[in-house]
Each structure stands twice: as structure tokens, then as C-alpha cells.
Design a protein around this motif. Structure first.
Motif, mmCIF file in Angstrom:
data_model
loop_
_atom_site.group_PDB
_atom_site.id
_atom_site.type_symbol
_atom_site.label_atom_id
_atom_site.label_comp_id
_atom_site.label_asym_id
_atom_site.label_seq_id
_atom_site.Cartn_x
_atom_site.Cartn_y
_atom_site.Cartn_z
ATOM 1 N N TYR A 119 0.850 -1.187 0.000
ATOM 2 C CA TYR A 119 0.000 0.000 0.000
ATOM 3 C C TYR A 119 0.887 1.238 0.000
ATOM 4 C CZ TYR A 119 -3.156 -3.668 1.414
ATOM 5 O OH TYR A 119 -3.848 -4.840 1.452
ATOM 6 N N ILE A 144 -6.833 -0.015 -0.166
ATOM 7 C CA ILE A 144 -6.491 0.447 -1.521
ATOM 8 C C ILE A 144 -5.040 0.071 -1.824
ATOM 9 C CG2 ILE A 144 -6.320 2.457 -3.055
ATOM 10 C CD1 ILE A 144 -8.283 3.847 -1.023
ATOM 11 N N HIS A 204 -0.672 0.795 -6.519
ATOM 12 C CA HIS A 204 -0.763 0.581 -7.975
ATOM 13 C C HIS A 204 -1.579 -0.660 -8.341
ATOM 14 C CE1 HIS A 204 1.831 3.922 -8.989
ATOM 15 N NE2 HIS A 204 2.721 3.507 -8.113
ATOM 16 N N GLY A 205 -2.598 -0.926 -7.566
ATOM 17 C CA GLY A 205 -3.483 -2.056 -7.848
ATOM 18 C C GLY A 205 -2.847 -3.426 -7.680
ATOM 19 N N GLU A 206 -1.703 -3.474 -7.003
ATOM 20 C CA GLU A 206 -0.988 -4.753 -6.880
ATOM 21 C C GLU A 206 -1.758 -5.769 -6.019
ATOM 22 O OE1 GLU A 206 3.074 -4.437 -5.567
ATOM 23 O OE2 GLU A 206 3.472 -2.739 -6.880
#
Ligand code: I3P
Length: 106
Positions: A38, A48, A51-53
């Protein structure tokens, strides 16, 4: 365990170097068998990801001090079953050891 670490993606697979190789500060959250990334603690609380990892699975992971890496101190290495490899820099020896033991026993 969770906290800020500096991370470098070293290998994409056993034979392929990672494309993005710069060091990045990431807020790491270790849960049973997985490690999520995060931007900071607030993003972690809100779920969240950085970077969407997708969190990495620690199933066949090997975690140890990165003795061969001399450019920075307190760096440990995490190698996944699929050959992906990450370096993480902690702020001191104690923090590095705590992360390694937690990852190994997770
Ligand atoms: C990388 C960045 C990393 C460096 C890496 C570079 O460049 O300078 O710090 O790793 O070297 O590719 P960029 O920011 O343009 O992605 P080190 O700090 O370990 O030297 P590498 O490709 O030799 O690993």
C-alpha cells in the motif's frame, strides 16, 4: 506485522530481470501467507493497494538477509516460488530481523 519498507523488484521470474527496478517506499502488510503493498497506513486501512498490486502469496517463498547486495544496509531478499524476487530495505537491523522472522513463520 506491517510497516514502511523500501522495495526493489529484482527478478520477474527465474530467468527474467524485473522491468521496473527503482527503489520505492511501500507500506507492507503481512497477513497469514500473503504480503500486501500500500502507499501508506491509511491506504492499507482502506484496502487500496499500491498501484493495484495483488498481495503476493508466500507459499513457497524464501526470505533471507541479502548478503550479496552491498549498495544499501539492512536489506533482505524475498524469493517466491515462481522466481519473482524482491529486495526490501528496513530502517535498522532489528526491523529487518523482525520482518524476516515474521515472513518465514507466516
Ligand atoms: C534503476 C534504479 C535502481 C537501480 C537499478 C536501475 O533505474 O537506479 O536504484 O538499482 O539498477 O535500473 P531506474 O530508476 O531508471 O529504474 P540499485 O539501486 O540496486 O543499483 P539495476 O538495473 O542494476 O538493478
Amino acid at each position: 506485522m506491517e510497516g514502511m519498507l523500501c522495495r526493489k523488484h529484482e527478478m520477474e521470474s527465474h530467468s527474467k530481470k524485473a522491468a521496473t527496478r527503482s527503489w520505492q517506499n511501500v507500506y507492507c502488510v503481512l497477513r497469514k501467507g500473503s504480503l500486501g503493498f500500500y502507499k501508506d497506513g491509511k491506504s492499507a486501512s482502506n484496502g487500496i493497494p499500491y498501484h493495484g498490486e495483488v498481495p503476493i502469496s508466500l507459499g513457497d517463498a524464501v526470505c533471507e538477509v541479502a548478503n550479496g547486495y552491498k549498495k544499501r544496509k539492512f536489506v533482505f531478499k524475498l524469493r517466491l516460488g515462481d522466481g519473482k524476487e524482491f529486495l526490501f530495505q528496513a530502517k535498522d537491523e532489528a526491523e529487518m530481523s523482525a520482518w524476516i522472522s515474521s515472513i518465514i513463520s507466516s
